[in-house]
Design a protein around this motif. Structure first.
Motif, PDB file in Angstrom:
ATOM      1  N   ALA A  51       0.835  -1.198   0.000  1.00  0.00           N
ATOM      2  CA  ALA A  51       0.000   0.000   0.000  1.00  0.00           C
ATOM      3  C   ALA A  51       0.876   1.257   0.000  1.00  0.00           C
ATOM      4  O   ALA A  51       0.594   2.208  -0.733  1.00  0.00           O
ATOM      5  CB  ALA A  51      -0.918  -0.006   1.219  1.00  0.00           C
ATOM      6  N   SER A 109       2.231   2.005  -3.340  1.00  0.00           N
ATOM      7  CA  SER A 109       1.265   2.480  -4.330  1.00  0.00           C
ATOM      8  C   SER A 109       1.042   3.989  -4.242  1.00  0.00           C
ATOM      9  O   SER A 109       0.431   4.572  -5.124  1.00  0.00           O
ATOM     10  CB  SER A 109      -0.071   1.757  -4.159  1.00  0.00           C
ATOM     11  N   ARG A 151      -5.001   8.112   2.323  1.00  0.00           N
ATOM     12  CA  ARG A 151      -4.801   7.333   1.091  1.00  0.00           C
ATOM     13  C   ARG A 151      -4.163   5.981   1.410  1.00  0.00           C
ATOM     14  O   ARG A 151      -4.524   4.966   0.814  1.00  0.00           O
ATOM     15  CB  ARG A 151      -3.945   8.114   0.097  1.00  0.00           C
ATOM     16  N   LYS A 180      -6.883   3.707   2.787  1.00  0.00           N
ATOM     17  CA  LYS A 180      -7.771   3.220   1.722  1.00  0.00           C
ATOM     18  C   LYS A 180      -7.074   2.143   0.891  1.00  0.00           C
ATOM     19  O   LYS A 180      -7.684   1.143   0.515  1.00  0.00           O
ATOM     20  CB  LYS A 180      -8.215   4.369   0.823  1.00  0.00           C
ATOM     21  N   SER A 181      -5.799   2.355   0.626  1.00  0.00           N
ATOM     22  CA  SER A 181      -5.049   1.370  -0.147  1.00  0.00           C
ATOM     23  C   SER A 181      -4.944   0.045   0.607  1.00  0.00           C
ATOM     24  O   SER A 181      -5.069  -1.027   0.015  1.00  0.00           O
ATOM     25  CB  SER A 181      -3.662   1.922  -0.469  1.00  0.00           C
ATOM     26  N   GLU A 229      -7.072  -1.042   2.912  1.00  0.00           N
ATOM     27  CA  GLU A 229      -8.412  -1.634   2.906  1.00  0.00           C
ATOM     28  C   GLU A 229      -8.711  -2.335   1.583  1.00  0.00           C
ATOM     29  O   GLU A 229      -9.228  -3.443   1.563  1.00  0.00           O
ATOM     30  CB  GLU A 229      -9.474  -0.560   3.154  1.00  0.00           C
ATOM     31  N   HIS A 230      -8.372  -1.688   0.475  1.00  0.00           N
ATOM     32  CA  HIS A 230      -8.655  -2.252  -0.848  1.00  0.00           C
ATOM     33  C   HIS A 230      -7.785  -3.465  -1.154  1.00  0.00           C
ATOM     34  O   HIS A 230      -8.163  -4.308  -1.960  1.00  0.00           O
ATOM     35  CB  HIS A 230      -8.478  -1.209  -1.935  1.00  0.00           C
ATOM     36  N   SER A 231      -6.635  -3.549  -0.498  1.00  0.00           N
ATOM     37  CA  SER A 231      -5.734  -4.669  -0.776  1.00  0.00           C
ATOM     38  C   SER A 231      -6.241  -5.974  -0.162  1.00  0.00           C
ATOM     39  O   SER A 231      -5.813  -7.045  -0.553  1.00  0.00           O
ATOM     40  CB  SER A 231      -4.331  -4.375  -0.240  1.00  0.00           C
ATOM     41  N   GLY A 232      -7.131  -5.860   0.825  1.00  0.00           N
ATOM     42  CA  GLY A 232      -7.642  -7.054   1.477  1.00  0.00           C
ATOM     43  C   GLY A 232      -6.753  -7.562   2.596  1.00  0.00           C
ATOM     44  O   GLY A 232      -7.043  -8.573   3.213  1.00  0.00           O
ATOM     45  N   THR A 258      -8.297  -6.800   7.934  1.00  0.00           N
ATOM     46  CA  THR A 258      -9.567  -7.498   8.070  1.00  0.00           C
ATOM     47  C   THR A 258     -10.490  -6.879   9.110  1.00  0.00           C
ATOM     48  O   THR A 258     -11.590  -7.347   9.304  1.00  0.00           O
ATOM     49  CB  THR A 258      -9.326  -8.968   8.459  1.00  0.00           C
TER      50      THR A 258
END
Length: 184
Positions: free
Chosen positions: A112, A115, A158, A161-162, A164-167, A170
């Motif tokens: 993250a 990115s 940011r 969010k990155s 969270e979106h990466s999975g 949890t």
């Protein structure tokens, strides 16, 4: 040993590990970190009379390290361009993961962070890895403390969010990432 040599030895003994750590978190090949730290202290020896008092000396060293790192990156970029022109197979090689980060089970955070824009990455590194006060980051970045506060807040958002979106995260909500820094 004269006073200048004693002061240099104290600076070196006190801050060498912090400066090596600074570079280990920023260079692709961690074997370069000690060499870059030595470059910093070579500069320090030549400018010993310009090193501020004990409270601010580490911040001053980080400023020198920032310039050494910029020079290092320019050299690496030039080498990469030359190697790519002559068709070197190593020119596109993936960077080596920092040894420091290998010890931490934080693959999602590393991905993250990678990115994010370079400016966001550096702000987060300075604030959390180097644990610098926002005012010092502002001086190093050449902007106001308020600008650093806003940029860091946005960069951490940011990053969250990155993640969270990466999975990789949890939980229901991310833990607070920015410690509150109250003005005096």
């Amino acid at each position: 040993m004269d006073a200048a040599q004693e002061r240099f030895k104290r600076l070196y003994d006190t801050h060498y590990r912090a400066i090596v750590g600074y570079f280990m978190r920023r260079v692709d090949h961690t074997g370069s970190a000690p060499d870059l730290a030595e470059d910093v202290f070579l500069i320090v020896w030549g400018k010993l009379d310009q090193v501020p008092n004990a409270e601010e000396e580490l911040y001053w060293l980080y400023g020198v390290a920032k310039r050494v790192l910029a020079n290092h990156r320019r050299k690496v970029t030039r080498r990469w361009r030359i190697a790519s022109r002559i068709g070197s197979e190593d020119a596109g090689a993936q960077p080596v993961v920092d040894q420091v980060m290998r010890r931490v089970d934080a693959e999602g955070v590393r991905e993250a962070l990678g990115s994010l824009r370079e400016r966001d990455q550096e702000l987060i590194r300075l604030a959390y890895w180097e644990e610098l006060p926002h005012a010092v980051i502002a001086d190093l970045s050449g902007c106001s403390r308020a600008t650093v506060d806003v940029r860091l807040h946005r960069a951490v958002r940011r990053l969250g969010k990155s993640i969270e979106h990466s999975g990789h995260f949890t939980g229901e909500a991310l833990p607070p990432a920015v410690p509150e820094e109250r003005p005096c």
